[in-house]
Structure formats: C-alpha cells, structure tokens
Scaffold this motif. Sequence first.
Motif, PDB file in Angstrom:
ATOM      1  N   LYS A 205       0.697  -1.217   0.122  1.00 59.10           N
ATOM      2  CA  LYS A 205       0.139  -0.052   0.142  1.00 59.10           C
ATOM      3  C   LYS A 205       0.853   1.263  -0.039  1.00 59.10           C
ATOM      4  O   LYS A 205       0.592   2.083  -0.725  1.00 59.10           O
TER       5      LYS A 205
ATOM      6  N   GLU B  42       2.817   1.718  -3.310  1.00 60.38           N
ATOM      7  CA  GLU B  42       1.566   1.629  -4.634  1.00 60.38           C
ATOM      8  C   GLU B  42       1.256   3.148  -4.521  1.00 60.38           C
ATOM      9  O   GLU B  42       0.595   3.831  -5.575  1.00 60.38           O
ATOM     10  N   LYS B  43       1.374   4.041  -3.392  1.00 68.15           N
ATOM     11  CA  LYS B  43       0.911   5.223  -3.421  1.00 68.15           C
ATOM     12  C   LYS B  43       2.118   6.350  -4.070  1.00 68.15           C
ATOM     13  O   LYS B  43       1.684   7.501  -4.276  1.00 68.15           O
TER      14      LYS B  43
END
Length: 362
Positions: A357, A360-361
């Motif tokens: 997470k 992927e930001k």
Amino acid sequence: MEKTDKKVIKKRLEEIGKEIVEQAKSKKVPYIRVPSRTTNNIVFDPKSLCYVIGDKTITRSAGNIRHVKPLAQMLKVASFCKELVEEELKHETKRGLYYISESWGEKLKFDEQPESDNIIEDIEAIIGEPREDFHIIPNPGGAVYGDLTLKFKNPSGKMMKINCLQTADGQTIGPRMSEAEIAECNAKRVIAIETSGMYNRFMEENAHKKFNAILVNLEGQATRATRRLIKRLNEIKKLPVYIFTDGDPWGLHIAMVIMAGSAKSAHINKMLATPSAKWIGVTASDIKKYKLRSDKLKDVDIKRIKELKKDPRYKSDKRLLEELKIWEEIKKKAEQQALLKYGLRYVVDEYFPAKLKEMEKK
C-alpha cells in the motif's frame, strides 16, 4: 520486449565474418572494432536509468601479432553460434563452448575459460543482443509460481504449454522459460523474493491469490534468465514489479541489479533491467519499526554502504539514500525471516500488504 528475430541474429553474426572477408578482398589488414567494456567506457544513462556502454571502441587487428589468435577465435565462435541459431533447438553453455574449442585444434582452442567468456561478451556488444539470443545459455536458476501460462518448444521440438501453478515448487527458470511466449497471464503484479525460505512461505500462504501476483524466487542474486523473465512480464504484460530482500546493503543491491542492471552487463542492460521495479524491503527503517532480530554490520557491510552511496543508481533516489544512512546509524542488518517472530502468516497478512500500500502510493 520480444526477442529479436532469429534471421536478424544470424545476419548480424554473419556480418562479423563478412566484414573480415571484404577487408581481405580489398587487400586491407583485417580488423574488428569492438565496443569497449572497460570501466572508463561504462556510463550511467539517466534516461534508461541503467549503466550502458559509451562510444569508445577497441580494435582487434590481424596486423598485431597478439590480436591474431583472439580475432580468429572470435570468427570461429561467431560461426559456431550461427550454426546453433540455424539448428534452432541446439544450445550450449559458456562452459560447454570452452570445452568444444578443444576440437578446433591447437591454434584455435582456448587455454582458459575466461578467454572464451570474454569473446562471447564481445560478440554480445558487437551485435547488440544477449548471448541467449545466439543460443549460449546460462545455467537455470530461480523459479516462478502463479497463474502464468508459458508456451515453448521442448528440447525435442514439441510445442508445449505449462501453467506455473501446476508445479510442486514453481517452474524452474531456465533459458527456455525466460524466452517462452507468454500465452496467458492472469496476475496484476510480480513479487520477486530473495530467499527460497520466504518464497516458500509466500507459496504456502497463497500469496499469489491474495495479491493476484506472480511469485519469483530469486535464490539470491537473480540470474540473467530470471531478470529477463521479470522484464518481459513488466514490459509485455505491464505488470508492476516489487522486490523483497533481506535487510542489508547486499539485499538492496540485489534489487538494484533487477532495477538498473550491473556494470558487468552494461552492454545489454537495456534488455535485462526493469527500471520501474520497486524495492519493498526489508529496509533499514523496517528493522527499527518492527524491532527485528538483527546482527551487527561487519566492516565489509559498512564498506559496501559507502560504495552504494557513491553509485549514481542510488544518488538519484532519496528514499534509498535515506535507508543507507539509517543502516550507517543503527549498524544492524536483518534477514527476511526475522519477520516470522510475529507468526507464520504475519508477513503475508500484515507486513506485505502494508508495504505494498505504501509503495503503490508513490
């Protein structure tokens, strides 16, 4: 990134010999110009984000007595490789080529394997293609597991399809696997894992389903075949690549070789490197955050950190430089398996989803 057509490879190998023949017909002293692979001709290309060969060349001339044998050996190796390409199903290793040269007679055989290895790399640089394309293959290494179907010809010439889920421990990545046609791929990402132990943990926890991923066992430093398969999945199927290594500068550099290639392979890095790949960890920050069991950095580790900080591949990445700085401060390193202190499922259920997470930001 698809393979170069065999006819093109064959033509480029033939041109090495044709150039010599034309020079002889014109009563010129035969010579070959080879892109220099010395360190002073290896440059970092900020556009491709990897090391590449510069413009300098070296000349091997029949007018120099020291060049006559290497020049003749290069022509013989190029001819041998052309025959391999023509036979299509025939391949050989660098080690095999060294021994095959025994049959070429005293004047052409190699005295030591580094001599034949060097000529193979010269031919790669001359024709601009990796040796796998002219059928000089690396040893198998690594494995791939996930919903990926590969289509290839087996050694007998029979066309086959293999789904990488239909194997006990993943499909071994050999030269045929790395170059196989990607018939079907139902994954959304690639997760490349340094150690076999953690790769097994991801398999048993069904991480390929949880993350809809192709799992790749690097088994340490990734082989050329593994790096090429990763690049093809990234370029052809547009799969993002995430690399999970031990928490030390050596693990980070395993990731960097996948992302930006190596200095030794500068002449073919563009065909092996995956610049968009991302290093997940284990980071130096993770060692602190997760209070991982760790070992003290050795002098060789600290020396390696200092080397990496000067490397242009790292100098352009603030995140990596920060992690190197933290390693210097905490003077500790940790293995992937150190995360297992929180339980067998923790890495797949908690750690990796959080890291994914986060990445992927960015």
